[in-house]
Design an enzyme around this catalytic site. Sequence first.
Site, mmCIF file in Angstrom:
data_model
loop_
_atom_site.group_PDB
_atom_site.id
_atom_site.type_symbol
_atom_site.label_atom_id
_atom_site.label_comp_id
_atom_site.label_asym_id
_atom_site.label_seq_id
_atom_site.Cartn_x
_atom_site.Cartn_y
_atom_site.Cartn_z
ATOM 1 N N ASP A 183 0.789 -1.231 0.000
ATOM 2 C CA ASP A 183 0.000 0.000 0.000
ATOM 3 C C ASP A 183 0.819 1.278 0.000
ATOM 4 O O ASP A 183 0.253 2.377 -0.006
ATOM 5 C CB ASP A 183 -0.953 0.001 1.200
ATOM 6 C CG ASP A 183 -2.033 -1.048 1.049
ATOM 7 O OD1 ASP A 183 -2.606 -1.127 -0.049
ATOM 8 O OD2 ASP A 183 -2.294 -1.785 2.008
ATOM 9 N N ASP B 97 -6.772 -4.191 -5.858
ATOM 10 C CA ASP B 97 -6.418 -2.875 -5.311
ATOM 11 C C ASP B 97 -4.990 -2.466 -5.705
ATOM 12 O O ASP B 97 -4.661 -1.293 -5.800
ATOM 13 C CB ASP B 97 -6.505 -2.867 -3.772
ATOM 14 C CG ASP B 97 -7.637 -3.684 -3.192
ATOM 15 O OD1 ASP B 97 -8.040 -4.678 -3.817
ATOM 16 O OD2 ASP B 97 -8.111 -3.352 -2.096
HETATM 17 N N1 GLY Z 1 -7.367 -1.449 -0.358
HETATM 18 C C1 GLY Z 1 -8.242 -1.886 0.648
HETATM 19 C C2 GLY Z 1 -9.669 -1.631 0.373
HETATM 20 O O1 GLY Z 1 -10.036 -1.215 -0.711
HETATM 21 O O2 GLY Z 1 -10.446 -1.874 1.268
#
Ligand code: GLY
Length: 408
Positions: free
Chosen positions: A120, A186
């Site tokens: 992330d 994601d």
């Molecule tokens: N990247 C984590 C979510 O979208 O919850």
Amino acid sequence: MKKLIMSAAVFAAIVAGCNKSATPTATDWEAEAISNACEQMALQVKAIESDTTGRILNPVTTKRNRFSTSYCSYADWRSGFFPGSMWYLYELTGDSSLVPLAQKYTEAIADAQYLTSHHDIGFIINCSYGNGRRFINKEDYDKVLVQAAQSLSTRFRPNAGVIQSWNTTPGSWQASRGWTCPVIIDNMMNLELMFEATKISGDSTFRNIAVSHADKTLAEHFRPDGSCFHVVDYDPENGNVLHRQTGQGYADSSVWSRGQAWAIYGYTLCYRETGDTRYLDQAVKTYEFMKNHPNMPEDLIPYWDMDAPDVPNEPRDASSAAIIASALYELCTYPVADPEGMREYADNMMKSLASPAYTAKPGENGRFILMHSTGSIPHNSEIDTPLNYADYYYLEALKRKRDLDSKI
Ligand code: GLY
């Protein structure tokens, strides 16, 4: 006492800046949306600046009691969104009293550039420093982006051609699912950092990793109808797919809305950076899948999962609408079949978000702009709450819409 007086002054300055926010192209709902966002964020800033613990608070959502705000550390995947929202608010209002605050909140998460324990870092650094570098300290901020891309590169698994999203540390929930090298949709959002880092540094390694990841994801994450799985687990030694499952959706085969939003946005940005029409086609296909989904509500704010069993009584996810709308304001500028229809669809999503059904009254909703997002129902976490990334992509969409409208 001194700090409280200063925060009152900061609040007054930001609110005064709100009144200057309307632009010649802004419609009534946009002007109101910006003014409301400004008022909420001024209250959020006031709370941060009034804090006496010595920390720089980074707001993410509300606590389970729904009244108090919860905050995160620099290492949390959501730590870049509030600083990034401050940069967008500055851009939307031109209020220069926001700049030192945006800078302070951005630099408070500097240590994130060294994170290697999850994927992330792209979200974190690109949304904060990546936006900030458009305005100030370009060289310093550039260095942070390149360092962050180096950190993210440590998660690239060359034999599989992907960046590993999550660790599978023994005892973690990811390990309990039996995953080895899980990649979540994601992760497409983290690629923007990699493209930027190559443009800054001239080192093509970052871009090559991004393209490899985008290609492998294109091949393995999508279903024939254009929707995507949430998690694809790989054998890192040879890239074989071991599992296709979900972490945050209703079922492995269902349509987790935010995942579709990440896919639309992620492949739009990959098209921008490469000109590869396969990416453009995928972004359009996933958008059309969502648009035509029989369970898409009339107000266009998706259910948290479009296949959840209690639709139409399932919680919505305003964050997925904000992400999709922001993506569409970019996607409609590329060679797509119906750019006007796409833009109108984004406008309609935004009008819903900006309405009292989704926009909180100033001072309510933990001082976040939007209500009714969903973090993760399978983890019984953040259900029908505000989320700072819903606010971030909403502000980005408002800015993108304003840029588009000013070109007409
Ligand atoms: N990247 C984590 C979510 O979208 O919850």
